[in-house]
Design a protein around this motif. Structure first.
Motif, short mmCIF file in Angstrom:
data_model
loop_
_atom_site.label_atom_id
_atom_site.label_comp_id
_atom_site.label_asym_id
_atom_site.label_seq_id
_atom_site.Cartn_x
_atom_site.Cartn_y
_atom_site.Cartn_z
N ASP A 156 -29.63 -1.35 -14.50
CA ASP A 156 -30.42 -0.14 -14.59
C ASP A 156 -29.60 0.83 -15.63
O ASP A 156 -30.60 1.53 -16.42
N ARG A 159 -30.17 0.00 -19.23
CA ARG A 159 -31.60 0.33 -19.63
C ARG A 159 -31.86 1.64 -19.85
O ARG A 159 -32.30 2.11 -20.78
N LEU A 162 -30.42 2.09 -23.14
CA LEU A 162 -31.18 1.46 -24.34
C LEU A 162 -32.42 2.39 -24.45
O LEU A 162 -32.82 2.40 -25.64
N GLU A 163 -32.89 3.40 -23.32
CA GLU A 163 -33.93 3.90 -23.65
C GLU A 163 -33.60 5.34 -24.60
O GLU A 163 -34.07 5.73 -25.36
N SER A 180 -28.91 -5.70 -10.70
CA SER A 180 -29.68 -4.32 -10.39
C SER A 180 -29.62 -3.90 -9.08
O SER A 180 -29.89 -4.64 -7.96
N CYS A 196 -33.80 -8.94 -13.05
CA CYS A 196 -33.30 -8.20 -14.23
C CYS A 196 -34.06 -8.68 -15.50
O CYS A 196 -33.95 -8.12 -16.52
N ARG A 199 -37.23 -6.67 -15.97
CA ARG A 199 -36.86 -5.30 -16.33
C ARG A 199 -36.13 -5.21 -17.85
O ARG A 199 -36.67 -4.38 -18.60
N LEU A 200 -35.40 -6.15 -18.33
CA LEU A 200 -35.01 -6.38 -19.25
C LEU A 200 -36.10 -6.34 -20.56
O LEU A 200 -36.10 -5.97 -21.57
N THR A 203 -38.17 -3.26 -20.93
CA THR A 203 -37.63 -2.31 -21.97
C THR A 203 -37.47 -2.86 -23.27
O THR A 203 -37.85 -2.07 -24.17
#
Ligand code: TYD
Ligand code: MG
Length: 465
Positions: A156, A159, A162-163, A180, A196, A199-200, A203
């Motif tokens: 998390d 991520r 990464l955002e 996570s 995971c 979610r990856l 993103t």
């Protein structure tokens, strides 16, 4: 009011049932059905691709497309397997047994790609100091480019980073070691891997980041964790080979952007993985031509033709059930060829042990190996070595007839390029009756029945040549 329903979902194959069962009827795994409350569904898991806000569907002609942009990694073998380079924004999974060289390969690719893109290498298994030391060994004197290292195993947090930042490529080594905190289970558990990975993916697709995820395999060679992982990704690369042998084979078992039948061959050296550009030289033993039972085979893996060596040893047996030991090809294939030779050529193997090996440890699955296998069995039975510059290719039918194989022309061209004197090959149905010309002095001998191979091998005395 929303009626609350519970269902049981298999963590291995995602099979869903309203009733709990000890064994999943779909994949046969035990204790994999987990209780799920259907009303608790995270919005993000269902929003991998942004659909247009006002339409549920769109006419095909109105869908905007862009040519998938590819980035070359500098490793020809790797690029070829992916269909000509890494597709921008793709989600790739690379799996293999421990110690096969997944991390080494990923590091080398990361190093090359960092010259053109901004790369984040997440190593949740090793410290960044360890990774740096390895990088220095692999990179030699060349610089590192825009390469960033991370040790963060909390996905998390990663991520969120990464955002904020604009990374082009992310390497995640490995999916089993990230977690996570909002998901139950320890890192590597099925629920963690699944969550995971999803979610990856979410993103990565939104930020258009190309992802390489390393996945461990179980004892049976399957990718550890849920099958969902393989369904979800754009490509699945399998890195295999015997750690004791110097070379590694990279295969692609799924590819949404290209063919899957390509293989890439690498050797593991003290300074990392090196590509094998001429596999024909690699898979041949040195003493071919002096021992009986060895025959060269032309094979095609993907679009790439090369020579391998089939070795057979036929010896008399005292056992009630003679031994059949096969490595590198399917034992059923050997049984079939032996049965054909018994029936069609009157050569009996029932009192003989048979050992067959593909030199170099390669695994050959194509039926074009039939004729070389038969030739090597003949050579061992008659105890006559075959000349080094002969090669065989062709599938054998149950009647003993030799059949054409796909890609024959490419294989014959490679044989001619390698300077073979004779290639024994099936007739080509598509040809107009005129023999095709290949450069050099290579003679193509067309075979229609397996008996003709027996005549050729039996009449060969290499010492008279
Ligand atoms: P590694 O990439 O860590 O394997 P994996 O990530 O698949 O578990 O490395 C595998 C082996 O390769 C390791 O035992 C040491 C060897 N190796 C070399 O022989 N030369 C090298 O330059 C490197 C980096 C590793
Ligand atoms: Mg590793």
């Amino acid at each position: 009011m929303v009626k609350k329903r519970t269902s049981y979902v298999c963590s291995n194959c995602s099979y869903t049932t309203p009733k709990w069962m000890g064994r999943c009827p779909e994949c046969g795994e035990w204790n994999t059905l987990e209780e799920k409350d259907e009303t608790v569904v995270t919005e993000q898991n269902h929003r991998l691709f942004q659909s247009s806000p006002d339409a549920v569907y769109t006419h095909i002609s109105e869908v905007e497309t862009t040519d998938s942009e590819r980035v070359k990694t500098g490793y020809k073998e790797f690029d070829r397997i992916l269909g000509g380079g890494v597709v921008k924004g793709s989600y790739n999974l690379i799996s293999g047994h421990p110690g096969i060289g997944k991390s080494t390969l990923m590091l080398q690719i990361a190093l090359e790609l960092s010259k053109q893109c901004k790369v984040l290498y997440l190593s949740a298994e090793e410290s960044i100091t360890q990774v740096k030391i390895r990088f220095e060994r692999l990179a030699g004197k060349q610089g590192c480019g825009r390469l960033f290292l991370s040790n963060e195993s909390n996905l998390d947090k990663l991520r969120a980073k990464l955002e904020e930042e604009d990374f082009d490529i992310l390497f995640c080594d490995s999916i089993q070691s990230v977690y996570s905190p909002s998901v139950l289970g320890i890192p590597g558990s099925v629920s963690q891997i699944k969550e995971c990975a999803v979610r990856l993916l979410e993103t990565a697709k939104r930020k258009d980041i190309t992802v390489f995820v390393v996945g461990h395999v179980t004892k049976n060679g399957e990718i550890a964790g849920p099958m969902l992982l393989e369904h979800m990704v754009d490509s699945v690369l399998i890195f295999e080979g015997d750690s004791s042998l110097g070379y590694r084979v990279l295969r692609c078992s799924k590819n949404r952007f290209g063919a899957t039948d390509e293989i890439g061959i690498f050797t593991m050296t003290s300074n990392g993985l090196h590509e094998v550009e001429n596999p024909s030289q690699f898979f041949l033993s040195d003493n071919l031509g002096t021992i009986s039972g060895s025959a060269r085979a032309l094979v095609l893996e993907g679009t790439r033709p090369f020579l391998v060596e089939v070795q057979s040893l036929v010896t008399s047996s005292n056992l009630p059930q003679p031994r059949r030991v096969v490595t590198g090809i399917d034992s059923g294939r050997l049984a079939m060829i032996c049965a054909i030779l018994e029936k069609r050529c009157d050569i009996y193997f029932s009192n003989f042990d048979i050992f067959v090996n593909i030199a170099g440890g390669l695994k050959i699955k194509t039926p074009s190996i039939d004729m070389p296998l038969a030739a090597s069995l003949f050579s061992s039975v008659f105890n006559l070595p075959l000349p080094v510059d002969w090669a065989f290719v062709g599938e054998i039918g149950l009647g003993g007839e030799v059949r054409e194989v796909p890609g024959l022309d490419i294989m014959l061209k490679e044989g001619a390029r390698l300077g073979l004197s004779k290639i024994f090959a099936p007739h080509e149905r598509s040809s107009s009756g005129k023999e095709k010309k290949y450069p050099g002095k290579t003679e193509i001998i067309r075979i229609s029945h397996i008996d003709e191979i027996r005549e050729h091998t039996a009449s060969t005395n290499i010492f008279d040549r």
